[in-house]
Motif scaffolding. Structure first.
Motif, PDB file in Angstrom:
ATOM      1  N   ASN A 201       0.804  -1.212   0.000  1.00  0.00           N
ATOM      2  CA  ASN A 201       0.000   0.000   0.000  1.00  0.00           C
ATOM      3  C   ASN A 201       0.843   1.272   0.000  1.00  0.00           C
ATOM      4  O   ASN A 201       0.396   2.315  -0.477  1.00  0.00           O
ATOM      5  CB  ASN A 201      -0.932   0.017   1.212  1.00  0.00           C
ATOM      6  N   ALA A 202       2.040   1.210   0.548  1.00  0.00           N
ATOM      7  CA  ALA A 202       2.878   2.406   0.642  1.00  0.00           C
ATOM      8  C   ALA A 202       4.351   2.126   0.380  1.00  0.00           C
ATOM      9  O   ALA A 202       5.082   3.024  -0.037  1.00  0.00           O
ATOM     10  CB  ALA A 202       2.715   3.045   2.018  1.00  0.00           C
ATOM     11  N   THR A 203       4.790   0.891   0.601  1.00  0.00           N
ATOM     12  CA  THR A 203       6.203   0.550   0.426  1.00  0.00           C
ATOM     13  C   THR A 203       6.722   0.970  -0.938  1.00  0.00           C
ATOM     14  O   THR A 203       7.847   1.470  -1.073  1.00  0.00           O
ATOM     15  CB  THR A 203       6.402  -0.962   0.631  1.00  0.00           C
ATOM     16  N   TYR A 204       5.908   0.790  -1.964  1.00  0.00           N
ATOM     17  CA  TYR A 204       6.341   1.060  -3.336  1.00  0.00           C
ATOM     18  C   TYR A 204       6.804   2.505  -3.537  1.00  0.00           C
ATOM     19  O   TYR A 204       7.597   2.801  -4.445  1.00  0.00           O
ATOM     20  CB  TYR A 204       5.212   0.748  -4.317  1.00  0.00           C
ATOM     21  N   ARG A 205       6.355   3.414  -2.679  1.00  0.00           N
ATOM     22  CA  ARG A 205       6.706   4.822  -2.855  1.00  0.00           C
ATOM     23  C   ARG A 205       8.192   5.087  -2.614  1.00  0.00           C
ATOM     24  O   ARG A 205       8.712   6.141  -3.013  1.00  0.00           O
ATOM     25  CB  ARG A 205       5.840   5.698  -1.950  1.00  0.00           C
ATOM     26  N   GLY A 206       8.873   4.142  -1.991  1.00  0.00           N
ATOM     27  CA  GLY A 206      10.313   4.286  -1.838  1.00  0.00           C
ATOM     28  C   GLY A 206      11.055   4.261  -3.158  1.00  0.00           C
ATOM     29  O   GLY A 206      12.233   4.637  -3.220  1.00  0.00           O
ATOM     30  N   TRP A 207      10.382   3.839  -4.235  1.00  0.00           N
ATOM     31  CA  TRP A 207      11.016   3.830  -5.554  1.00  0.00           C
ATOM     32  C   TRP A 207      11.289   5.251  -6.039  1.00  0.00           C
ATOM     33  O   TRP A 207      12.235   5.494  -6.772  1.00  0.00           O
ATOM     34  CB  TRP A 207      10.119   3.084  -6.549  1.00  0.00           C
ATOM     35  N   PHE A 208      10.438   6.199  -5.639  1.00  0.00           N
ATOM     36  CA  PHE A 208      10.621   7.570  -6.127  1.00  0.00           C
ATOM     37  C   PHE A 208      10.666   8.610  -5.009  1.00  0.00           C
ATOM     38  O   PHE A 208      10.877   9.791  -5.285  1.00  0.00           O
ATOM     39  CB  PHE A 208       9.506   7.938  -7.124  1.00  0.00           C
ATOM     40  N   MET A 209      10.477   8.191  -3.757  1.00  0.00           N
ATOM     41  CA  MET A 209      10.593   9.108  -2.619  1.00  0.00           C
ATOM     42  C   MET A 209      11.873   8.782  -1.848  1.00  0.00           C
ATOM     43  O   MET A 209      11.948   7.752  -1.190  1.00  0.00           O
ATOM     44  CB  MET A 209       9.398   8.958  -1.673  1.00  0.00           C
ATOM     45  N   ASP A 210      12.857   9.623  -1.948  1.00  0.00           N
ATOM     46  CA  ASP A 210      14.081   9.407  -1.185  1.00  0.00           C
ATOM     47  C   ASP A 210      14.813  10.733  -1.046  1.00  0.00           C
ATOM     48  O   ASP A 210      15.628  11.105  -1.890  1.00  0.00           O
ATOM     49  CB  ASP A 210      14.980   8.372  -1.860  1.00  0.00           C
ATOM     50  N   PRO A 211      14.528  11.482   0.002  1.00  0.00           N
ATOM     51  CA  PRO A 211      15.159  12.797   0.161  1.00  0.00           C
ATOM     52  C   PRO A 211      16.665  12.729   0.330  1.00  0.00           C
ATOM     53  O   PRO A 211      17.349  13.737   0.147  1.00  0.00           O
ATOM     54  CB  PRO A 211      14.476  13.348   1.425  1.00  0.00           C
ATOM     55  N   GLU A 212      17.201  11.540   0.653  1.00  0.00           N
ATOM     56  CA  GLU A 212      18.638  11.423   0.872  1.00  0.00           C
ATOM     57  C   GLU A 212      19.380  10.919  -0.362  1.00  0.00           C
ATOM     58  O   GLU A 212      20.587  10.720  -0.320  1.00  0.00           O
ATOM     59  CB  GLU A 212      18.898  10.478   2.046  1.00  0.00           C
ATOM     60  N   ALA A 213      18.684  10.720  -1.477  1.00  0.00           N
ATOM     61  CA  ALA A 213      19.325  10.212  -2.690  1.00  0.00           C
ATOM     62  C   ALA A 213      20.293  11.238  -3.263  1.00  0.00           C
ATOM     63  O   ALA A 213      20.097  12.455  -3.116  1.00  0.00           O
ATOM     64  CB  ALA A 213      18.269   9.863  -3.730  1.00  0.00           C
ATOM     65  N   PRO A 214      21.361  10.792  -3.932  1.00  0.00           N
ATOM     66  CA  PRO A 214      22.278  11.729  -4.603  1.00  0.00           C
ATOM     67  C   PRO A 214      21.538  12.578  -5.618  1.00  0.00           C
ATOM     68  O   PRO A 214      20.539  12.151  -6.195  1.00  0.00           O
ATOM     69  CB  PRO A 214      23.296  10.802  -5.278  1.00  0.00           C
ATOM     70  N   SER A 272      10.626  -4.949   1.580  1.00  0.00           N
ATOM     71  CA  SER A 272      10.573  -5.984   2.598  1.00  0.00           C
ATOM     72  C   SER A 272       9.235  -5.852   3.315  1.00  0.00           C
ATOM     73  O   SER A 272       8.794  -4.740   3.628  1.00  0.00           O
ATOM     74  CB  SER A 272      11.727  -5.819   3.591  1.00  0.00           C
ATOM     75  N   PHE A 273       8.594  -6.987   3.588  1.00  0.00           N
ATOM     76  CA  PHE A 273       7.216  -6.964   4.062  1.00  0.00           C
ATOM     77  C   PHE A 273       7.057  -7.841   5.304  1.00  0.00           C
ATOM     78  O   PHE A 273       7.923  -8.647   5.630  1.00  0.00           O
ATOM     79  CB  PHE A 273       6.276  -7.421   2.947  1.00  0.00           C
ATOM     80  N   VAL A 274       5.940  -7.676   5.954  1.00  0.00           N
ATOM     81  CA  VAL A 274       5.635  -8.448   7.148  1.00  0.00           C
ATOM     82  C   VAL A 274       4.297  -9.153   6.934  1.00  0.00           C
ATOM     83  O   VAL A 274       3.404  -8.623   6.272  1.00  0.00           O
ATOM     84  CB  VAL A 274       5.594  -7.533   8.393  1.00  0.00           C
ATOM     85  N   ARG A 275       4.189 -10.328   7.483  1.00  0.00           N
ATOM     86  CA  ARG A 275       2.928 -11.066   7.353  1.00  0.00           C
ATOM     87  C   ARG A 275       1.851 -10.393   8.188  1.00  0.00           C
ATOM     88  O   ARG A 275       2.101  -9.947   9.314  1.00  0.00           O
ATOM     89  CB  ARG A 275       3.116 -12.509   7.820  1.00  0.00           C
ATOM     90  N   TRP A 388      -0.142 -13.796   3.453  1.00  0.00           N
ATOM     91  CA  TRP A 388      -0.549 -12.444   3.051  1.00  0.00           C
ATOM     92  C   TRP A 388       0.407 -11.472   3.732  1.00  0.00           C
ATOM     93  O   TRP A 388       0.555 -11.476   4.952  1.00  0.00           O
ATOM     94  CB  TRP A 388      -1.982 -12.166   3.492  1.00  0.00           C
ATOM     95  N   TYR A 389       1.062 -10.639   2.939  1.00  0.00           N
ATOM     96  CA  TYR A 389       2.115  -9.760   3.450  1.00  0.00           C
ATOM     97  C   TYR A 389       1.799  -8.308   3.092  1.00  0.00           C
ATOM     98  O   TYR A 389       1.164  -8.031   2.081  1.00  0.00           O
ATOM     99  CB  TYR A 389       3.475 -10.152   2.868  1.00  0.00           C
ATOM    100  N   SER A 390       2.296  -7.403   3.930  1.00  0.00           N
ATOM    101  CA  SER A 390       2.051  -5.997   3.638  1.00  0.00           C
ATOM    102  C   SER A 390       3.169  -5.139   4.244  1.00  0.00           C
ATOM    103  O   SER A 390       4.170  -5.654   4.748  1.00  0.00           O
ATOM    104  CB  SER A 390       0.676  -5.572   4.156  1.00  0.00           C
ATOM    105  N   ASP A 391       2.982  -3.821   4.192  1.00  0.00           N
ATOM    106  CA  ASP A 391       4.008  -2.852   4.553  1.00  0.00           C
ATOM    107  C   ASP A 391       4.464  -2.990   5.998  1.00  0.00           C
ATOM    108  O   ASP A 391       3.646  -3.181   6.908  1.00  0.00           O
ATOM    109  CB  ASP A 391       3.464  -1.437   4.341  1.00  0.00           C
ATOM    110  N   ARG A 392       5.762  -2.846   6.206  1.00  0.00           N
ATOM    111  CA  ARG A 392       6.308  -2.923   7.563  1.00  0.00           C
ATOM    112  C   ARG A 392       5.897  -1.686   8.373  1.00  0.00           C
ATOM    113  O   ARG A 392       6.040  -0.558   7.909  1.00  0.00           O
ATOM    114  CB  ARG A 392       7.834  -3.029   7.512  1.00  0.00           C
ATOM    115  N   PRO A 393       5.393  -1.880   9.602  1.00  0.00           N
ATOM    116  CA  PRO A 393       4.878  -0.753  10.391  1.00  0.00           C
ATOM    117  C   PRO A 393       5.917  -0.010  11.212  1.00  0.00           C
ATOM    118  O   PRO A 393       5.580   0.988  11.865  1.00  0.00           O
ATOM    119  CB  PRO A 393       3.858  -1.434  11.298  1.00  0.00           C
ATOM    120  N   ASN A 394       7.168  -0.455  11.203  1.00  0.00           N
ATOM    121  CA  ASN A 394       8.207   0.185  12.002  1.00  0.00           C
ATOM    122  C   ASN A 394       8.323   1.666  11.623  1.00  0.00           C
ATOM    123  O   ASN A 394       8.563   1.990  10.462  1.00  0.00           O
ATOM    124  CB  ASN A 394       9.546  -0.523  11.754  1.00  0.00           C
TER     125      ASN A 394
END
Length: 428
Positions: A201-214, A272-275, A388-394
């Protein structure tokens, strides 16, 4: 039966040689079928198809299904294959295994054109039938169904052929797609809880959201440095977001390119996902208010009483406006009317209904959604199986309010530079 000689060492070598144990193992490619809403409401699927075709030697593409919202159709897939065809000679000269453009056209199918009604399924489509056909192929490998939009064709396939459930693995880009496809999602969760599913639901956004990227990986800098002027696909890439990298659906493919796909809790380019053992659902008997707290990405269901009608269940009888968007409500039978919705983020929102029936017209209310998903347990949650796996809540893995996004962003430089090498294949 191996030849036998008197020399023990030679006997041993020839035995292994003829039995195949010393021969290099044949590379096994993941079987994939992509369900995409390319050409619909978000142009990022065009970017993701270009990325897919540039890595098409790494997977076995068995289907490309158009499952759009809005104006998207199979023709949009075919247009992208036309671009791939122009770059195909250069790609094929650099690596074996790229599928022919004609083959990709052959496995491109038209899927559902509309969102599913309350039941979560409607009529079979060329796309849903193709999912069934591919899933039923004799193979020791599962079929990976990568869903980049709505779940309508997958839900229809599971409804028409429940036996395919244990033959497929699903990686679904949920979030906003979940609210558009909430009826099909509810059907799958309630009727196929044992499906092997990654619900991103949200993990995928790390593909284009990264304020620390070069800096050279941010905004349109990547396009200017690595893509511009390289092949027909490189020229076309500028047409989508001005070349700015989004490709929010690409993590589903990246998950298979780098990592151990059978272990969702491990690390991969696709996250990486959690059950999770339940899917959050809140059922409101009548109106709700902003004081009602639900989880972001939860399934919200409102049930209203109205006139008892002699019409088929699943008939559309009212509408609900939420955050400027309008959603259909359905007659469930015996004077009960229902509607589902899923908030795509933490938010406070209000709704208002519109109907020709006075009992359903002008109803107002709201809700407040919060992170993390799936939130606190509720008696109306949908129970899920063991896979069934989904976004890590940490909290440490959030980027802004996007749950689990860091599990992809941490590899951003690695996977984008790997892709940059492939763009060089298309240089003049």
């Amino acid at each position: 039966m191996p030849f036998v000689f008197r020399l023990p060492g030679l006997v041993l070598c020839l035995f292994f040689l003829f039995s195949g144990s010393l021969l290099p193992a044949q590379e096994v490619k993941h079987r994939i079928l992509v369900s995409t809403d390319v050409g619909g409401t978000d142009p990022d699927d065009f970017q993701s198809l270009i990325h897919l075709f540039m890595y098409a030697d790494q997977v076995a593409i068995e289907g490309l299904v158009s499952s759009p919202f809005g104006a998207g159709r199979k023709s949009a897939i075919l247009d992208m294959i036309d671009l791939y065809e122009r770059d195909f000679p250069r790609l094929a000269a650099r690596a074996k295994g790229f599928p022919s453009p004609d083959y990709l056209r052959e496995v491109s199918k038209q899927g559902a054109l509309k969102s599913a009604p309350y039941a979560g399924h409607a009529q079979s489509t060329e796309g849903s039938d193709w999912i069934i056909r591919c899933a039923r192929k004799q193979s020791e490998q599962p079929l990976w169904v990568l869903v980049w939009g709505g779940l309508e064709d997958l839900a229809q396939a599971l409804h028409d052929a429940p036996d395919i459930a244990d033959k497929i693995r699903v990686y679904w880009i949920g979030g906003p797609n979940k609210k558009w496809s909430v009826n099909s999602y509810a059907y799958i969760a309630q009727n196929h809880p044992d499906l092997w599913m990654i619900e991103a639901n949200a993990t995928y956004r790390g593909w284009f959201m990264d304020p620390e990227a070069p800096a050279h990986l941010k905004g349109d800098a990547y396009y200017a440095r690595y893509i511009q002027g390289k092949g027909a696909m490189g020229v076309a890439f500028k047409n989508y977001y001005g070349g700015r990298i989004k490709m929010g659906d690409t993590p589903s493919l990246a998950y298979l390119l780098h990592g151990s796909p059978a272990e969702p809790e491990g690390e991969s380019w696709g996250g990486s996902f959690v059950r999770i053992d339940r899917s959050s659902r809140q059922v409101f008997a009548g109106a709700s208010s902003a004081a009602d707290t639900v989880a972001a990405y939860a399934t919200l269901e409102w049930r209203f009483e109205g006139p008892e009608l002699a019409i088929p269940a699943d008939s559309t009888c009212f509408r609900m406006e939420i955050l400027g968007q309008v959603w259909p409500g359905y007659y469930l039978g015996q004077g009960v009317y229902g509607i589902r919705y899923s908030p795509k983020r933490a938010e406070t929102a209000s709704y208002k209904t519109e109907s020709g029936f006075p009992q359903l017209n002008g109803l107002q209310g709201g809700y407040t959604s919060t992170n993390p998903w799936p939130g606190e347990a509720s008696a109306t949650d949908m129970a899920l199986g063991e896979h069934w796996y989904s976004d890590r809540p940490n909290p440490a893995l959030f980027i802004e309010d996007q749950q689990g996004a860091q599990t992809i962003a941490k590899f951003r430089e690695e996977f984008l530079l790997d892709w940059a090498d492939r763009w060089d294949w298309l240089a003049e």
